[in-house]
Design a protein around this motif. Structure first.
Motif, PDB file in Angstrom:
ATOM      1  N   PHE A 174       6.772  -1.462  28.515  1.00 30.90           N
ATOM      2  CA  PHE A 174       6.771  -2.820  27.961  1.00 30.90           C
ATOM      3  C   PHE A 174       5.347  -3.285  27.680  1.00 30.90           C
ATOM      4  O   PHE A 174       5.070  -3.863  26.622  1.00 30.90           O
ATOM      5  N   LEU A 175       4.431  -3.024  28.619  1.00 29.91           N
ATOM      6  CA  LEU A 175       3.037  -3.459  28.455  1.00 29.91           C
ATOM      7  C   LEU A 175       2.356  -2.756  27.280  1.00 29.91           C
ATOM      8  O   LEU A 175       1.592  -3.375  26.537  1.00 29.91           O
ATOM      9  N   ALA A 210       3.853  -1.610  24.596  1.00 30.00           N
ATOM     10  CA  ALA A 210       4.410  -2.199  23.381  1.00 30.00           C
ATOM     11  C   ALA A 210       3.762  -3.549  23.075  1.00 30.00           C
ATOM     12  O   ALA A 210       3.420  -3.849  21.925  1.00 30.00           O
ATOM     13  N   LYS A 211       3.580  -4.356  24.118  1.00 29.12           N
ATOM     14  CA  LYS A 211       2.950  -5.663  23.933  1.00 29.12           C
ATOM     15  C   LYS A 211       1.475  -5.522  23.566  1.00 29.12           C
ATOM     16  O   LYS A 211       0.931  -6.313  22.789  1.00 29.12           O
ATOM     17  N   LYS A 258       1.094  -5.295  20.107  1.00 28.66           N
ATOM     18  CA  LYS A 258       1.617  -6.488  19.427  1.00 28.66           C
ATOM     19  C   LYS A 258       2.992  -6.290  18.770  1.00 28.66           C
ATOM     20  O   LYS A 258       3.252  -6.808  17.677  1.00 28.66           O
ATOM     21  N   ASN A 273       7.071  -6.928  18.648  1.00 32.65           N
ATOM     22  CA  ASN A 273       7.870  -8.094  19.002  1.00 32.65           C
ATOM     23  C   ASN A 273       8.711  -7.820  20.253  1.00 32.65           C
ATOM     24  O   ASN A 273       8.747  -6.688  20.759  1.00 32.65           O
ATOM     25  N   LEU A 274       9.399  -8.838  20.740  1.00 36.42           N
ATOM     26  CA  LEU A 274      10.131  -8.728  22.000  1.00 36.42           C
ATOM     27  C   LEU A 274      11.242  -7.684  21.929  1.00 36.42           C
ATOM     28  O   LEU A 274      11.408  -6.883  22.863  1.00 36.42           O
ATOM     29  N   SER A 300       9.717  -4.291  22.045  1.00 34.09           N
ATOM     30  CA  SER A 300       9.122  -4.048  23.361  1.00 34.09           C
ATOM     31  C   SER A 300      10.185  -3.688  24.389  1.00 34.09           C
ATOM     32  O   SER A 300       9.981  -2.818  25.238  1.00 34.09           O
ATOM     33  N   LYS A 301      11.327  -4.362  24.306  1.00 38.00           N
ATOM     34  CA  LYS A 301      12.439  -4.027  25.208  1.00 38.00           C
ATOM     35  C   LYS A 301      12.889  -2.582  24.985  1.00 38.00           C
ATOM     36  O   LYS A 301      13.104  -1.818  25.943  1.00 38.00           O
ATOM     37  N   ASP A 345      13.970 -18.010  26.062  1.00 40.39           N
ATOM     38  CA  ASP A 345      13.232 -18.383  24.856  1.00 40.39           C
ATOM     39  C   ASP A 345      13.963 -19.469  24.084  1.00 40.39           C
ATOM     40  O   ASP A 345      13.374 -20.409  23.576  1.00 40.39           O
TER      41      ASP A 345
END
Length: 314
Positions: free
Chosen positions: A241-242, A244-245, A248, A250-251, A254-255, A310
């Motif tokens: 996850f980190l 992917a973030k 940059k 998206n959520l 990243s999931k 969110d």
């Protein structure tokens, strides 16, 4: 056929239960399951053939539409998980057989169950399928190479022989499945609806066989290796996850990458461990197979709740 499809769908949805049940049965009655250990490569080949007949051209379109995300997911798969495995093997000063086993499962491609978990997590399922497919196709080259690089200090490793094995039990069945779908599309599409049942049977038999022949070692190092596997799996989700973030994404992407990185093709790890090392080296793969089918739904539920939060904040 509809009845079989319903049974297959039920088996896929209750996969974790069957893993737990057969793991327990193999532990209590090892003599009934130990004989399956010689069939582990063939059972995995059946799973990979099933994956092949479900692959569609659209599954690879994500590579063209979002090459950055697929590239990050695949590279993270073969760097993050093996790296964590190596750090855990060193940090816990694991015995050679167990160290090799942990690194081997870390060097395997993503597992197909990650696609289902990504869907439940409200992640980018198309990205997950693309990452699983690409990492599986690259596995004959990257799994032996990464494994040799990190694990050869513990035991002698024949990377070329392992490359041939992964070709035989992963790539060849997948391509056979893809070819069968191309030539017999209608029949294979129908058969594809029953692949969850076949895959569940094959995977639980692989798990049961490894547990049966490794019962004594599991008793001896059960809690210790369980802690290592839980850390390996959990840190895989976190660092996936980190990463992917960091790039940059998206959520939803990243999931998908977090789950793809954290969930391994532990059946391949078990098959290679039993083929090239002693059954002890297959213990981490067996425990991983058991654990990630528990952690997967947990992390999927957590990720799905992130969307709800969110929406509430907006």
């Amino acid at each position: 056929m509809q009845t079989l499809q319903k049974i297959s769908a039920f088996a896929g949805k209750t996969f974790s239960i069957w893993v737990l049940l057969f793991g327990f049965l193999a532990f209590e009655f090892p003599s009934y399951f130990a004989g399956f250990v010689g069939y582990v490569p063939y059972l995995l080949g059946i799973v990979m053939f099933g994956m092949g007949i479900t692959l569609k051209v659209q599954d690879f379109s994500e590579i063209i539409r979002h090459p950055k995300a697929v590239f990050i997911g695949v590279i993270a798969q073969f760097i993050v998980m093996p790296g964590i495995a190596y750090a855990l093997a060193k940090g816990f000063n694991l015995p050679p057989d167990l160290a090799v086993g942990v690194i081997l499962v870390g060097a395997c491609p993503g597992g197909t169950s990650s696609n289902v978990m990504t869907y439940l997590a409200k992640g980018n399922t198309a990205l997950s399928v693309a990452c699983t497919s690409v990492s599986t196709l690259l596995a004959p080259f990257l799994t032996p190479a990464v494994f040799y690089l990190l694990a050869s200090q513990w035991l002698d490793i024949d990377a070329y022989a392992m490359f041939i094995s992964v070709l035989k039990i992963v790539l060849f069945p997948v391509f056979l499945g893809v070819a069968a779908r191309a030539l017999l599309t209608k029949q294979m599409v129908q058969l594809g609806t029953c692949t969850p049942l076949v895959s569940v049977i094959a995977i639980v038999l692989i798990l049961a066989a490894v547990v049966a022949v490794s019962k004594d070692k599991i008793i001896e190092s059960g809690l210790f290796i369980f802690i290592v596997v839980v850390l390996h799996n959990g840190l895989g989700y976190l660092f996936g996850f980190l990463v992917a973030k960091l790039f940059k994404l998206n959520l939803a992407d990243s999931k998908a990458i977090a789950i793809e990185v954290g969930m391994q093709n532990s059946g391949l790890g078990a098959a290679l461990a039993t083929a090239y090392f002693n059954p002890i080296a297959a213990v981490p793969s067996a425990v991983f197979s058991f654990w990630h089918n528990i952690s997967g739904p947990i992390i999927a539920t957590f990720f799905a709740s992130m969307d709800s939060k969110d929406k509430l904040q907006k």
